[in-house]
Write a protein that holds these residues in place. Structure first.
Motif, PDB file in Angstrom:
ATOM      1  N   GLN A  18       0.817  -1.197   0.000  1.00 17.13           N
ATOM      2  CA  GLN A  18       0.000   0.000   0.000  1.00 17.13           C
ATOM      3  C   GLN A  18       0.854   1.252   0.000  1.00 17.13           C
ATOM      4  O   GLN A  18       0.561   2.239  -0.653  1.00 17.13           O
ATOM      5  CB  GLN A  18      -0.931  -0.004   1.219  1.00 17.13           C
ATOM      6  N   ALA A  19       1.955   1.211   0.754  1.00  8.58           N
ATOM      7  CA  ALA A  19       2.842   2.370   0.836  1.00  8.58           C
ATOM      8  C   ALA A  19       3.506   2.657  -0.502  1.00  8.58           C
ATOM      9  O   ALA A  19       3.762   3.803  -0.852  1.00  8.58           O
ATOM     10  CB  ALA A  19       3.901   2.139   1.911  1.00  8.58           C
ATOM     11  N   LEU A  20       3.785   1.556  -1.261  1.00 10.44           N
ATOM     12  CA  LEU A  20       4.475   1.719  -2.526  1.00 10.44           C
ATOM     13  C   LEU A  20       3.530   2.065  -3.675  1.00 10.44           C
ATOM     14  O   LEU A  20       3.971   2.468  -4.745  1.00 10.44           O
ATOM     15  CB  LEU A  20       5.248   0.439  -2.869  1.00 10.44           C
ATOM     16  N   ALA A  21       2.224   1.871  -3.461  1.00 12.70           N
ATOM     17  CA  ALA A  21       1.263   2.166  -4.520  1.00 12.70           C
ATOM     18  C   ALA A  21       1.300   3.658  -4.870  1.00 12.70           C
ATOM     19  O   ALA A  21       1.343   4.514  -3.996  1.00 12.70           O
ATOM     20  CB  ALA A  21      -0.141   1.776  -4.068  1.00 12.70           C
ATOM     21  N   ALA A  22       1.301   3.941  -6.175  1.00  9.48           N
ATOM     22  CA  ALA A  22       1.360   5.336  -6.622  1.00  9.48           C
ATOM     23  C   ALA A  22       0.073   6.069  -6.260  1.00  9.48           C
ATOM     24  O   ALA A  22      -1.019   5.503  -6.331  1.00  9.48           O
ATOM     25  CB  ALA A  22       1.588   5.379  -8.133  1.00  9.48           C
ATOM     26  N   GLU A  23       0.226   7.332  -5.871  1.00 12.81           N
ATOM     27  CA  GLU A  23      -0.953   8.148  -5.606  1.00 12.81           C
ATOM     28  C   GLU A  23      -1.697   8.405  -6.909  1.00 12.81           C
ATOM     29  O   GLU A  23      -1.097   8.528  -7.970  1.00 12.81           O
ATOM     30  CB  GLU A  23      -0.546   9.471  -4.964  1.00 12.81           C
ATOM     31  N   LYS A  24      -3.019   8.481  -6.791  1.00 10.30           N
ATOM     32  CA  LYS A  24      -3.844   8.712  -7.969  1.00 10.30           C
ATOM     33  C   LYS A  24      -4.616  10.012  -7.800  1.00 10.30           C
ATOM     34  O   LYS A  24      -5.252  10.238  -6.766  1.00 10.30           O
ATOM     35  CB  LYS A  24      -4.826   7.552  -8.173  1.00 10.30           C
ATOM     36  N   ALA A  59       6.266  10.354 -15.327  1.00  6.23           N
ATOM     37  CA  ALA A  59       7.625  10.808 -15.002  1.00  6.23           C
ATOM     38  C   ALA A  59       7.790  11.123 -13.525  1.00  6.23           C
ATOM     39  O   ALA A  59       8.871  10.924 -12.956  1.00  6.23           O
ATOM     40  CB  ALA A  59       7.970  12.039 -15.840  1.00  6.23           C
ATOM     41  N   ALA A  60       6.724  11.617 -12.896  1.00  6.95           N
ATOM     42  CA  ALA A  60       6.812  12.037 -11.495  1.00  6.95           C
ATOM     43  C   ALA A  60       6.368  10.942 -10.514  1.00  6.95           C
ATOM     44  O   ALA A  60       6.435  11.143  -9.299  1.00  6.95           O
ATOM     45  CB  ALA A  60       5.979  13.294 -11.280  1.00  6.95           C
ATOM     46  N   GLY A  61       5.875   9.815 -11.033  1.00  9.65           N
ATOM     47  CA  GLY A  61       5.557   8.685 -10.174  1.00  9.65           C
ATOM     48  C   GLY A  61       4.184   8.709  -9.540  1.00  9.65           C
ATOM     49  O   GLY A  61       3.995   8.183  -8.442  1.00  9.65           O
ATOM     50  N   PHE A  62       3.208   9.297 -10.231  1.00 10.66           N
ATOM     51  CA  PHE A  62       1.844   9.198  -9.728  1.00 10.66           C
ATOM     52  C   PHE A  62       0.912   8.820 -10.883  1.00 10.66           C
ATOM     53  O   PHE A  62       1.337   8.722 -12.037  1.00 10.66           O
ATOM     54  CB  PHE A  62       1.379  10.491  -9.042  1.00 10.66           C
ATOM     55  N   GLU A  63      -0.344   8.566 -10.575  1.00  8.92           N
ATOM     56  CA  GLU A  63      -1.319   8.167 -11.579  1.00  8.92           C
ATOM     57  C   GLU A  63      -2.405   9.232 -11.699  1.00  8.92           C
ATOM     58  O   GLU A  63      -2.627   9.999 -10.755  1.00  8.92           O
ATOM     59  CB  GLU A  63      -1.955   6.821 -11.225  1.00  8.92           C
ATOM     60  N   VAL A  64      -3.064   9.273 -12.864  1.00  9.29           N
ATOM     61  CA  VAL A  64      -4.149  10.220 -13.063  1.00  9.29           C
ATOM     62  C   VAL A  64      -5.346   9.526 -13.697  1.00  9.29           C
ATOM     63  O   VAL A  64      -5.200   8.571 -14.460  1.00  9.29           O
ATOM     64  CB  VAL A  64      -3.728  11.415 -13.959  1.00  9.29           C
ATOM     65  N   VAL A 219       1.919  20.708  -6.655  1.00  7.54           N
ATOM     66  CA  VAL A 219       2.621  21.581  -7.604  1.00  7.54           C
ATOM     67  C   VAL A 219       4.050  21.088  -7.824  1.00  7.54           C
ATOM     68  O   VAL A 219       4.540  21.041  -8.959  1.00  7.54           O
ATOM     69  CB  VAL A 219       2.626  23.041  -7.106  1.00  7.54           C
ATOM     70  N   GLU A 220       4.724  20.692  -6.757  1.00 10.94           N
ATOM     71  CA  GLU A 220       6.100  20.191  -6.868  1.00 10.94           C
ATOM     72  C   GLU A 220       6.162  18.934  -7.730  1.00 10.94           C
ATOM     73  O   GLU A 220       7.076  18.767  -8.554  1.00 10.94           O
ATOM     74  CB  GLU A 220       6.669  19.926  -5.483  1.00 10.94           C
ATOM     75  N   LYS A 221       5.194  18.036  -7.556  1.00 11.92           N
ATOM     76  CA  LYS A 221       5.168  16.810  -8.367  1.00 11.92           C
ATOM     77  C   LYS A 221       4.927  17.138  -9.838  1.00 11.92           C
ATOM     78  O   LYS A 221       5.570  16.567 -10.732  1.00 11.92           O
ATOM     79  CB  LYS A 221       4.077  15.874  -7.855  1.00 11.92           C
TER      80      LYS A 221
END
Length: 246
Positions: A18-24, A59-64, A219-221
């Motif tokens: 869960q900790a490693l799952a990318a934020e969406k 590139a920034a390691g999250f999902e959309v 914003v940083e991401k």
């Protein structure tokens, strides 16, 4: 004892997973502004900005998750937390910066005037007495109105309707962001070859991804992803894909 250890390891594995799952993040996009934001044949968001925000996320390691949201509710939705990001060709302005936070610019834009093929102008002043169309509440409408050149201005819910009215002889010109103009001039099957991108204004604007005020972490991401996309040259490939050659 073995069972306890196994259960503990399983719990630890699940926790780490869960900790490693990318934020969406939920992305709002008004898909009526081709080629930046539009709907595919199967009614899914696509376009330059859609490809760009997905590349930024990767590139920034999250999902959309990109959703088609009407323009009149898009800013209220991000302000109240219904959506995390607005990716909808939003021009960064000082007025908007009072209410929202923005990423670094991801696209430079100017206002362009489109005419039927074979016709041209040298300045906005040449539109005096002409009927000029544009999408309601967009920068193009503000520019032609503030220019006070004596044009008759007609606003549309969709810039494509303005283009069709022009091709049908009901208006004389259309003003819109230059990537939108390039799409209709170069790429769209039923208009390519029928139009002339005749004039570009000198004043530059910049698109940015919009987030709720105070979301500096997001914003940083976004800025990290934008920097990576530009460094890789992917932004230029996306311009070629969606707008064609200038």
């Amino acid at each position: 004892m073995f069972r306890r250890i196994t259960l503990a390891l399983l719990a630890l594995t699940l926790c780490c997973g869960q900790a490693l799952a990318a934020e969406k993040y939920i992305v709002a996009s008004d898909c009526t502004w081709p080629p930046m934001e539009m709907l595919s044949a199967d009614k899914k968001p696509e376009g330059f900005s859609t490809d760009y925000i997905r590349a930024v996320a990767k590139a920034a390691g999250f999902e959309v998750e990109v959703r088609n949201i009407a323009w009149d509710g898009i800013f209220g939705g991000v302000a109240t937390g219904q959506y995390d990001i607005v990716s909808s060709s939003v021009t960064i302005t000082e007025e908007r910066k009072k209410q929202f936070d923005f990423s670094d610019p991801y696209y430079e834009v100017v206002q362009a005037v489109v005419l039927p093929a074979g016709k041209s102008i040298k300045s906005l002043a040449d539109l005096k007495g002409k009927k000029v169309g544009g999408q309601i509440a967009t920068t193009g409408i503000f520019v032609i109105r503030n220019a006070k050149v004596g044009a008759e201005i007609k606003e549309y819910d969709d810039v494509g309707l303005a283009i069709q009215d022009m091709l049908g002889g009901r208006i004389d010109a259309v003003i819109c962001d230059d990537p939108v103009a390039l799409y209709y001039v170069n790429k769209k099957a039923d208009t390519a070859g029928k139009l002339n991108l005749s004039f570009k204004a000198a004043e530059k604007e910049y698109y940015g991804f919009t987030v709720r005020k105070g979301r500096k972490d997001l914003v940083e991401k976004l800025n990290k992803g934008i920097k990576a996309v530009k460094a890789s040259g992917l932004d230029k490939k996306l311009i070629e894909k969606w707008m064609g050659k200038n």
